[in-house]
Design an enzyme around this catalytic site. Structure first.
Site, PDB file in Angstrom:
ATOM      1  NE  ARG A  54      23.375 101.008  44.605  1.00  0.00           N
ATOM      2  CZ  ARG A  54      24.494 101.612  44.186  1.00  0.00           C
ATOM      3  NH1 ARG A  54      25.363 102.082  45.049  1.00  0.00           N
ATOM      4  NH2 ARG A  54      24.727 101.752  42.896  1.00  0.00           N
ATOM      5  CE1 TYR A 107      23.252  89.842  67.978  1.00  0.00           C
ATOM      6  CE2 TYR A 107      23.931  91.445  66.346  1.00  0.00           C
ATOM      7  CZ  TYR A 107      23.364  90.235  66.676  1.00  0.00           C
ATOM      8  OH  TYR A 107      22.909  89.401  65.677  1.00  0.00           O
ATOM      9  CG  ASP A 180      22.792  99.064  69.632  1.00  0.00           C
ATOM     10  OD1 ASP A 180      21.580  99.329  69.768  1.00  0.00           O
ATOM     11  OD2 ASP A 180      23.199  98.026  69.094  1.00  0.00           O
ATOM     12  CE  LYS A 205      16.613  92.411  67.195  1.00  0.00           C
ATOM     13  NZ  LYS A 205      17.525  92.804  66.119  1.00  0.00           N
TER      14      LYS A 205
END
Length: 391
Positions: A54, A107, A180, A205
């Site tokens: 983690r 988005y 972004d 993506k």
């Protein structure tokens, strides 16, 4: 090295034990520590070794270093999704009483983060057209800490001039610029080089390219990335699985050749649709008619493979087209090697109201297309037959 060489070789770690050509996959949750003192040291200095996946993992670390290298950033941190990376970036910068500025076209789930989650935490916001640096300057307040830009923007492909926006934010010591750059990928655009403080990607993506994982990555200065890791990544738990990181790195090896074909195909598809009698408008920055064409030419290596299309007949025509395609897949993602089509108002941007969508040209009769690397003649033929199905 140039980018295609970097995509294959930069930051790659050959296994020192076996000499494995492909980087090993460290699919483990924890790491055995040699003694008490070393356990204490590594738990307090997580960037100097590995104690628990983690906090850090060798496979994920290699992916992060590769992205940082490609973006010419000091460091990067990976997360379990693109929105996870966006959340890390935003939450590591804001606190109650702060003010943020973000673009009018972003988005849908990012829009929800800014308009629904942050206000509940006492963070105010202003929406501006980020293609207009003067509008950003006018919106900055004494408590502004973040300007968030998506370029190319989802789904109308507005292109913000990153360098021009960074000149505005750099006038204000407390204001950070986060970009972004998912639609562009590091192959087409490098926001850090253009003045951004951090760049975020949905690695789901183009970085992966094959639709096999969900992932995100955030790159920037070591100071900002360390802040995003601890305590935010530690507490949010939005960590990337090692196998997902390993899978993305295999996809990244072909990012360059994929993007060249993506872009080449997209230009031909856009030109075809721009002249089709059933199409009202094509939103693609490679077309000279696009409002951001000149900015895209200036800051991007090519124009990308994403576009949106206003179809005559509204939502009923969209339904017909999406139900009629044979090569394109009706799916809400993007950046795959195969071509995808979706209805933005009801899929990626369902969090916005009709009024909010129409204000920024996201109309009910609009589809978003992610152009793949198939033979472009087949893509054009498929879209043509689907458009001819409209009654």
């Amino acid at each position: 090295m140039k980018i295609n060489t970097d995509l294959l070789h930069a930051q790659q770690k050959h296994d020192p034990v076996t000499g494995s050509h492909v980087s090993p996959l460290y699919q483990t949750s924890t790491f055995v520590l040699p003694n008490f003192d070393e356990a204490v040291r590594l738990n307090q200095n997580i960037d100097q070794g590995f104690v628990y996946s983690r906090f850090g993992n060798p496979t994920v670390d290699e992916f992060e270093r590769k992205v940082a290298h490609l973006e010419q950033a000091e460091a990067a941190v990976a997360s379990a999704s693109g929105l996870g990376a966006i959340t890390l970036a935003v939450m590591s910068l804001v606190k109650t009483g702060d003010h943020v500025i973000f673009g009018d076209v972003i988005y849908g789930c990012t829009f929800a983060l800014f308009t629904k989650i942050l206000p509940s935490l006492g963070v105010a916001y202003t929406i501006v057209d980020t293609t207009n640096p003067e509008a950003i300057e006018a919106a900055i307040k004494p408590n502004t800490v973040l300007v968030y830009v998506e370029t190319p923007a989802n789904p109308t492909l507005k292109i913000s001039d990153i360098e021009a926006v960074s000149k505005v934010t750099k006038k204000h010591e407390k204001v950070k610029l986060v970009v972004d750059s998912t639609f562009a990928s590091p192959y087409l655009q490098n926001p850090i080089v253009l003045g951004a403080d951090m760049v975020v990607h949905s690695a789901t993506k183009y970085l992966c390219g094959h639709g096999t994982v969900t992932a995100g990555v955030l790159a920037g200065s070591k100071e900002l990335i360390d802040r995003a890791k601890m305590p935010y990544l530690q507490c949010f738990g939005s960590v990337l699985d090692p196998f997902a990181a390993w899978t993305i790195m295999q996809g990244m090896k072909t990012l360059g050749v994929r993007m060249e074909k993506h872009c080449s195909n997209a230009m031909k598809v856009a030109e075809f649709l721009d002249n089709h009698p059933m199409v009202d408008k094509v939103y693609y920055p490679g077309l000279p008619s696009h409002e951001s064409h000149e900015t895209a030419k200036k800051q991007m290596k090519d124009f990308g493979a994403m576009m949106s299309v206003d179809i005559k007949g509204g939502i009923d025509s969209c339904r017909t087209v999406m139900n009629s395609v044979k090569v394109f897949s009706l799916a809400t993602s993007l950046g795959n090697v195969d071509s995808l089509i979706q209805h933005s108002p009801t899929m990626s941007h369902f969090d916005m109201t009709l009024e909010e969508r129409c204000k920024v040209n996201i109309f009910d009769g609009q589809v978003r297309i992610s152009v793949g690397i198939e033979d472009v003649e087949d893509l054009i033929e498929d879209l043509d037959q689907a458009l001819k199905s409209i009654k």
